[in-house]
Design a protein around this motif. Structure first.
Motif, PDB file in Angstrom:
ATOM      1  N   HIS A 182      -2.332  -2.819  -3.616  1.00 66.19           N
ATOM      2  CA  HIS A 182      -0.862  -2.545  -3.798  1.00 66.19           C
ATOM      3  C   HIS A 182      -0.162  -3.604  -3.741  1.00 66.19           C
ATOM      4  CE1 HIS A 182      -1.954   1.416  -1.380  1.00 66.19           C
ATOM      5  NE2 HIS A 182      -2.125   1.560  -2.556  1.00 66.19           N
ATOM      6  N   ARG A 183      -0.330  -4.926  -3.213  1.00 63.75           N
ATOM      7  CA  ARG A 183       0.072  -6.032  -3.382  1.00 63.75           C
ATOM      8  C   ARG A 183       0.053  -6.726  -4.504  1.00 63.75           C
ATOM      9  NH1 ARG A 183      -1.959 -11.819  -1.314  1.00 63.75           N
ATOM     10  NH2 ARG A 183       0.166 -12.814  -1.025  1.00 63.75           N
ATOM     11  N   GLY A 184      -1.257  -6.312  -5.350  1.00 63.12           N
ATOM     12  CA  GLY A 184      -1.240  -6.994  -6.477  1.00 63.12           C
ATOM     13  C   GLY A 184      -0.573  -6.022  -7.626  1.00 63.12           C
ATOM     14  N   GLY A 185      -0.404  -4.818  -7.582  1.00 62.06           N
ATOM     15  CA  GLY A 185       0.477  -3.964  -8.213  1.00 62.06           C
ATOM     16  C   GLY A 185       1.957  -4.372  -8.161  1.00 62.06           C
TER      17      GLY A 185
ATOM     18  N   ALA B 281      -7.463  -4.430   4.226  1.00 68.14           N
ATOM     19  CA  ALA B 281      -7.221  -5.620   3.536  1.00 68.14           C
ATOM     20  C   ALA B 281      -7.557  -5.080   2.054  1.00 68.14           C
ATOM     21  CB  ALA B 281      -8.085  -6.745   3.711  1.00 68.14           C
ATOM     22  N   PHE B 282      -8.516  -4.291   1.842  1.00 66.95           N
ATOM     23  CA  PHE B 282      -8.792  -4.097   0.323  1.00 66.95           C
ATOM     24  C   PHE B 282      -7.838  -3.205  -0.239  1.00 66.95           C
ATOM     25  CE2 PHE B 282     -10.468  -1.201  -2.883  1.00 66.95           C
ATOM     26  CZ  PHE B 282     -10.912  -2.127  -3.908  1.00 66.95           C
ATOM     27  N   ARG B 283      -7.169  -1.927   0.572  1.00 66.40           N
ATOM     28  CA  ARG B 283      -6.275  -1.177  -0.114  1.00 66.40           C
ATOM     29  C   ARG B 283      -4.940  -1.835  -0.126  1.00 66.40           C
ATOM     30  NH1 ARG B 283      -5.010   4.471   1.190  1.00 66.40           N
ATOM     31  NH2 ARG B 283      -2.952   4.683   1.561  1.00 66.40           N
ATOM     32  N   VAL B 284      -4.580  -2.705   0.902  1.00 62.80           N
ATOM     33  CA  VAL B 284      -3.316  -3.161   0.794  1.00 62.80           C
ATOM     34  C   VAL B 284      -3.296  -4.363  -0.439  1.00 62.80           C
ATOM     35  CG1 VAL B 284      -1.568  -4.788   2.164  1.00 62.80           C
ATOM     36  CG2 VAL B 284      -2.763  -2.861   3.240  1.00 62.80           C
TER      37      VAL B 284
END
Length: 142
Positions: free
Chosen positions: A121-124, A115-118
């Motif tokens: 990327h979701r925020g970007g 969840a942290f990694r995704v």
């Protein structure tokens, strides 16, 4: 078939969100990278990136994903086009949230995506989505 960076940006974002909500993080992550790439290319085209009749960027360095391993990706190339009065207010957040994203990760096992990694990327991708929406509202892109 002609490239439509705007539509591709929207559909990758929408599908990424659907997969994210369904807890399908690996595929959501991949689509967030594509959503960011397509959104940035949409803006880059509006800011002067030249494309051929099929929509393919003429500059080889612009034919990249949001991040390609150690090579500069679309996140980095975007700044090349963000000069001049019309693009000055379209600033990306500091840092590249896709520095650890790579198109080859489509082959990775789903356990590699947390969840942290995704979330990074979701925020970007969301930051790019906000810039694309602003460009639409201001008439920079059609």
């Amino acid at each position: 078939m002609t490239a439509d960076f705007y539509d591709a940006h929207l559909r990758h974002w929408e599908d990424g969100e659907a997969l994210y909500e369904a807890k399908r993080l690996a595929n959501a992550d991949h689509l967030y990278g594509f959503a960011a790439e397509c959104g940035l290319k949409c803006l880059m085209k509006a800011f002067g990136m030249v494309v051929d009749p099929s929509g393919t960027p003429l500059e080889r360095r612009d034919r990249v994903h949001v991040r390609n391993g150690e090579k500069e990706g679309t996140w980095g190339r975007y700044e090349t086009y963000r000069s001049g009065r019309k693009a000055a207010s379209y600033l990306l957040p500091a840092g590249d949230p896709f520095s650890d994203w790579d198109v080859s990760q489509r082959y990775a096992h789903r356990s590699c995506f947390d969840a942290f990694r995704v979330g990074l990327h979701r925020g970007g991708a969301a930051a790019v989505k906000d810039l694309v929406r602003k460009a639409r509202l201001e008439g920079v892109i059609g």
